[in-house]
Scaffold this motif. Structure first.
Motif, PDB file in Angstrom:
ATOM      1  N   ASN A 136      40.697  62.128   2.118  1.00 46.37           N
ATOM      2  CA  ASN A 136      39.403  62.788   2.259  1.00 46.37           C
ATOM      3  C   ASN A 136      39.460  63.976   3.207  1.00 46.37           C
ATOM      4  N   VAL A 157      33.522  67.922  -3.156  1.00 46.70           N
ATOM      5  CA  VAL A 157      34.363  66.730  -3.013  1.00 46.70           C
ATOM      6  C   VAL A 157      33.779  65.601  -3.857  1.00 46.70           C
ATOM      7  N   PRO A 232      38.884  66.696  -2.034  1.00 47.26           N
ATOM      8  CA  PRO A 232      38.414  67.960  -2.628  1.00 47.26           C
ATOM      9  C   PRO A 232      38.800  68.066  -4.099  1.00 47.26           C
TER      10      PRO A 232
END
Length: 296
Positions: A136, A157, A232
């Motif tokens: 993340n 994301v 992402p």
């Protein structure tokens, strides 16, 4: 004093080794690793203190670089990665400018934050060749106080829900978890018109989907820094177009799926377009006679 570049190169697998408990203060200078150099290749835990300097890692080494940063001085302007192995972030890292990856894997581990301020928003440049980001990344977006106006929002994301956005601004409607009574304040396109989202009877656990735009009424009295966390979106992305029905068809509200600005030109670094016009129109929100309107 003017920033300087410290270049470290090795042909035999050396580089920068920071012993456990040690600290390197780079300030606003640039650290540039070349040839077969790596940082903390044996996962030494010595840390780097950096304040808006650049970190450039271009290495043919088969071992990973392990990045530990100072708890306070941990802001890198540009992070360049062109490696044969991985770059593993082991402690909090703030990016003020750009992440550029040519080759290799950046293991973010939920520790990397793309900062956004009134002056500048950090971004991820086009990831090339074998490059990738795993884990993340926290992505910020500074939003100035609009009073009350409509904005078109999207997420860069995965894993974001309406509930995440509600931590920063209210979302109204007839769904479970609504911020309160009132007319729906978030709308999506069905190809013909805009419809409430989440739909009636839905939930604020509804996902904010990749490449989709959300027409949202923001009623905030002061500026906010919206932050979402997830892996992402990367690589080629097909936009989910819908045809709609009736005479007013073909209208889609799309969202930028990348943590980067849209480069809509004929430049070699621009987005690759297929089946769309070269002309782009940008809506500007204005207040006329006390009413918020959108103009192109």
């Amino acid at each position: 004093s003017q920033p300087v570049t410290v270049r470290l190169g090795s042909l035999n697998g050396g580089g920068l080794k920071l012993a456990n408990g040690s600290h390197l203060n780079a300030g606003n200078n640039t650290i540039d690793l070349v040839h077969a150099a790596a940082i903390n290749a044996e996962n030494e835990t010595g840390s780097i203190g950096i304040d808006n300097g650049d970190l450039l890692i271009s290495s043919t080494a088969s071992v990973s670089s392990n990045l530990y940063f100072d708890a306070v001085s941990n802001r890198v302007d540009t992070l360049n990665i062109d490696v044969a192995a991985d770059v593993i972030v082991r402690s909090a890292l703030n990016i003020g400018g750009t992440i550029r990856i040519k080759n290799g894997e950046l293991q973010a581990g939920g520790l990397v934050t793309l900062l956004s301020t009134p002056a500048k928003t950090a971004s991820i440049a086009e990831i090339k060749n074998s490059g990738s980001i795993t884990g993340n990344v926290k992505v910020q977006h500074y939003v100035e106080s609009p009073g009350e106006s409509w904005r078109d929002l999207a997420t860069p994301v995965n894993g974001v829900t309406v509930a995440h956005w509600q931590n920063y601004f209210p979302v109204y409607g007839t769904f479970t978890g609504s911020s309160g009574p009132g007319e729906p304040s978030m709308l999506v396109s069905n190809g013909t018109t805009l419809t409430p989202y989440p739909p009636a009877g839905g939930s604020n656990n509804s996902p904010i989907e990749k490449a989709k735009g959300y027409h949202t009424r923001l009623a905030i009295s002061s500026a906010i820094t919206l932050e979402v966390s997830g892996n992402p979106f990367q690589g080629n992305i097909s936009f989910p177009l819908v045809a709609g029905t009736g005479g007013n068809t073909g209208w889609n509200l799309l969202g930028n799926p990348y943590a980067s600005p849209i480069l809509w030109s004929d430049d070699s670094e621009a987005w690759t377009r297929s089946g769309v016009s070269r002309i782009a129109a940008v809506k500007e929100n204005k207040v006329i006679n006390g009413i918020s309107v959108g103009q192109y």
